[in-house]
Each structure stands twice: as structure tokens, then as C-alpha cells.
Design an enzyme around this catalytic site. Structure first.
Site: not given
Length: 185
Positions: A19, A64, A112
């Protein structure tokens, strides 16, 4: 001037995970062009410098992944840069491992972080480089993206990030089409 944003999650816990390839690519750009990404501003670590003759701001949101748009919106508002001068670098499970998908604009797909950026900027009209990290054969997607690469995968990903750095140089030089033609695969 270009704003180049690498997506990832802050902290050592996430370093080297699938990620975080957006962060890795941004770090490589910074090193290759002598840019220190060490100022805390706009909920991000940022650094200013040049790629070729073009001024760039390198951005690593510290919000994040799923809230990346908060940082990107603040940066874009401050620098008042046109959306076409924003480049977002991020991992993609829908692109084959080690492949790049460069686009001038488009949807967030399943990502996302990109979804949050598009929602908060209210546009999808900016270039992006999607870095293929593969997809899980089965099991939890969250676990997959937060896992690290195998030794063989790491070697292949290093070559992929090198190609992505060359694509960024073309985009910053005003040649998104050339980057797409040469590096999409």
C-alpha cells in the site's frame, strides 16, 4: 509548477508494504532530484525543488491513506495550481503486478485514497500513475495490501518504480501522452 503526491500510510509499521509504493516512489524522486521531503505542512511531509527545469512540490500525506484528500486539498488550495498540474502516485490491485497505468484523468477505481482525493477536490481531471501490486488470490484485501513484497517481488518492483520515475519526468516536461505511450503496460 507541479504538485506530486505519493500515497501511503505514515509510520514504520507500514514502511515497505504494498500500500506504500506511492511513498516509495516519491522518496526515490526526492533522492534522484536532491529534494528533501522533511517539512511538516498541510497534514503532510513536503519538499520543494526541481525536476529538470520545472518546479515541483513533493507531498507525502500523513493523514493515513483513506483521508489523503484532506492533505491534497490543502496543498492545492495553498499553491493555487491547476488540477492538470497535480500528479498522484499510488498502488493498484486492479493493475497486474509490476505494470504501470498512467492516465490524464479518471475514476478512483477501487482505491479509497484516490476516492477521497477526487471527492474533496471535486474533480478527477488530474494525471495519475497507478502502480500494479497484484491482487490476492483469496483472503482479506486489507491484509494483502498491508503485507510486504517477497524478495523476488521487491526486485521487480524496484524496476517498476524506476520506470515510473522516468514517466514522471515526461509528465513534468508536459508530455503525458508520451508517458502513457511509453510506460503503460
Amino acid at each position: 509548477m507541479y504538485i506530486i503526491v505519493g500515497l501511503g500510510n505514515p509510520g514504520k509499521k507500514y514502511a515497505g508494504t504494498r500500500h506504500n509504493v506511492g511513498f516509495e516512489l516519491l522518496d526515490q524522486l526526492a533522492e534522484a532530484h536532491g529534494i528533501k521531503v522533511d517539512k511538516i505542512k498541510f497534514k503532510a511531509l513536503i519538499g520543494e525543488g526541481f525536476i529538470g527545469s520545472e518546479k515541483v512540490v513533493l507531498v507525502k500525506p500523513q493523514t493515513f491513506m483513506n483521508l489523503s484528500g484532506e492533505s491534497v486539498r490543502e496543498v492545492m488550495h495553498f499553491y493555487k495550481v491547476d488540477e492538470t498540474k497535480l500528479i498522484v502516485l499510488y498502488d493498484d490491485i486492479d493493475t497486474a503486478f509490476g505494470k504501470l497505468r498512467i492516465r490524464k484523468k479518471g475514476s478512483a477505481g477501487t482505491h479509497n485514497g484516490m476516492r477521497n482525493i477526487i471527492y474533496l477536490l471535486q474533480t478527477d481531471g488530474f494525471p495519475r500513475i497507478r502502480i500494479g501490486i497484484g491482487s490476492p488470490e483469496r483472503g482479506d484485501l486489507r491484509d494483502f495490501v498491508l503485507n510486504r513484497f517477497s524478495k523476488d517481488e521487491r526486485a521487480e518492483m524496484a524496476l517498476t518504480l524506476e520506470r515510473a520515475g522516468k514517466a514522471i519526468a515526461l509528465i513534468v516536461d508536459g508530455n503525458v501522452d508520451g508517458a502513457m505511450n511509453q510506460f503503460n503496460g
